[in-house]
Design a protein around this motif. Sequence first.
Motif, short mmCIF file in Angstrom:
data_model
loop_
_atom_site.label_atom_id
_atom_site.label_comp_id
_atom_site.label_asym_id
_atom_site.label_seq_id
_atom_site.Cartn_x
_atom_site.Cartn_y
_atom_site.Cartn_z
N TYR A 125 0.87 -1.18 0.00
CA TYR A 125 0.00 0.00 0.00
C TYR A 125 0.90 1.23 0.00
N VAL A 126 0.61 2.17 -0.88
CA VAL A 126 1.39 3.41 -0.93
C VAL A 126 0.39 4.55 -0.98
N GLY A 127 0.10 5.16 0.15
CA GLY A 127 -0.93 6.17 0.21
C GLY A 127 -2.27 5.54 -0.17
N ASN A 128 -2.94 6.12 -1.16
CA ASN A 128 -4.21 5.58 -1.63
C ASN A 128 -4.05 4.56 -2.76
N THR A 129 -2.82 4.26 -3.12
CA THR A 129 -2.55 3.31 -4.19
C THR A 129 -2.28 1.92 -3.62
N THR A 130 -2.88 0.92 -4.23
CA THR A 130 -2.69 -0.47 -3.81
C THR A 130 -2.07 -1.26 -4.96
N CYS A 152 8.65 8.32 -4.79
CA CYS A 152 9.51 9.35 -5.37
C CYS A 152 8.70 10.40 -6.11
N LYS A 153 7.69 9.97 -6.85
CA LYS A 153 6.85 10.93 -7.58
C LYS A 153 6.11 11.85 -6.60
N ARG A 154 5.66 11.29 -5.49
CA ARG A 154 5.00 12.11 -4.48
C ARG A 154 5.98 13.12 -3.87
N ALA A 155 7.20 12.67 -3.60
CA ALA A 155 8.22 13.57 -3.06
C ALA A 155 8.53 14.69 -4.04
N ALA A 156 8.63 14.33 -5.33
CA ALA A 156 8.91 15.33 -6.36
C ALA A 156 7.78 16.35 -6.44
N ALA A 157 6.54 15.87 -6.35
CA ALA A 157 5.39 16.77 -6.39
C ALA A 157 5.41 17.71 -5.19
N GLN A 187 11.88 3.48 -16.00
CA GLN A 187 12.29 4.79 -16.49
C GLN A 187 11.73 5.89 -15.62
N SER A 188 10.49 5.74 -15.18
CA SER A 188 9.88 6.74 -14.32
C SER A 188 10.68 6.90 -13.03
N LEU A 189 11.08 5.79 -12.45
CA LEU A 189 11.86 5.85 -11.22
C LEU A 189 13.22 6.48 -11.46
N GLN A 190 13.86 6.11 -12.56
CA GLN A 190 15.17 6.68 -12.89
C GLN A 190 15.06 8.19 -13.10
N ASN A 191 14.03 8.62 -13.85
CA ASN A 191 13.83 10.06 -14.06
C ASN A 191 13.66 10.78 -12.74
N CYS A 192 12.85 10.20 -11.87
CA CYS A 192 12.58 10.84 -10.59
C CYS A 192 13.84 10.89 -9.74
N LEU A 250 12.87 10.91 1.01
CA LEU A 250 12.03 9.78 0.66
C LEU A 250 11.54 9.02 1.89
N LYS A 251 12.34 8.96 2.90
CA LYS A 251 11.90 8.34 4.15
C LYS A 251 10.72 9.10 4.74
N ASP A 252 10.84 10.43 4.78
CA ASP A 252 9.75 11.25 5.32
C ASP A 252 8.48 11.12 4.47
N THR A 253 8.66 11.07 3.15
CA THR A 253 7.50 10.94 2.26
C THR A 253 6.81 9.61 2.47
N ALA A 254 7.58 8.54 2.58
CA ALA A 254 6.99 7.21 2.79
C ALA A 254 6.20 7.16 4.08
N GLU A 255 6.72 7.78 5.11
CA GLU A 255 6.02 7.79 6.39
C GLU A 255 4.73 8.60 6.29
N ALA A 256 4.79 9.72 5.56
CA ALA A 256 3.59 10.55 5.39
C ALA A 256 2.52 9.82 4.59
N MET A 257 2.94 8.95 3.67
CA MET A 257 2.00 8.21 2.83
C MET A 257 1.52 6.92 3.49
N ASN A 258 2.01 6.64 4.69
CA ASN A 258 1.63 5.41 5.39
C ASN A 258 1.87 4.19 4.52
N VAL A 259 3.08 4.08 4.01
CA VAL A 259 3.44 2.98 3.14
C VAL A 259 3.52 1.68 3.96
#
Length: 227
Positions: free
Chosen positions: A29-34, A74-79, A102-107, A168-177
């Motif tokens: 689970y990554v935020g609202n994404t499953t 990573c995309k959430r952190a970039a946003a 590619q998306s991950l590499q770009n980010c 990224l650690k802070d973002t993951a925690e905020a997203m309740n990964v």
Amino acid sequence: MRRLTAAAGIAVALLALTACRSNPNVAAYVGNTTFTEEQVTQLIDEVEKIPNIDPQAVPDRYQVVQMLVLDEVCKRAAADLKATLPPVQTQPGQPALAGVQQSLQNCRENLPVKGVQPTPAELREVYDNGVAVGAINATDPANSFDKVAPQLAQSGELGDALAKRNVLKDTAEAMNVSVNPRYRPMNFAVLSFNQGPALSLGLGQPADAVEDAVVPADPAAQPQPQQ
């Protein structure tokens, strides 16, 4: 001491599955994404159908879950940092996982962070990892921690890697990964020596930390730890 090089991905902290987020058919689970186990299977199946694909080039389930989660975080952190990421461009007929890679590499390459100054504990972490993988010969007095630490502290690569790890650690925690226990424990290198990881971040809790979810028996799907 060998020069540090950026690893091919960015590490991110994953929280353990909680009672309300413990469906055994869900990989993460990554935020609202499953991300379901079925999705992971489909992504791997697409790669395996590539004509003349080298079996060694087919990622295992562990690697696929890592990529999916890291890309989303990573995309959430970039946003959050208001960064503009390059568009993902894949060739017709390529499997969907190629777009995720590619998306991950770009980010990873375009995440705007300001390098931080390593703490003594972080310098010790990198030094000890270097000794462990054979990149630093600790028996040589010239390679003592006191002599090597100042060189590490001046490394812009290390400062950038630490900054990205923190974001990224802070973002993951905020997203309740949350990650399924079958994919724990994970360790992902943020920065590497030629011989192995220099700076890593654990992905998820230790395998025996939380076992609320019932993991279905599926030996073929059991991941192998990756460096």
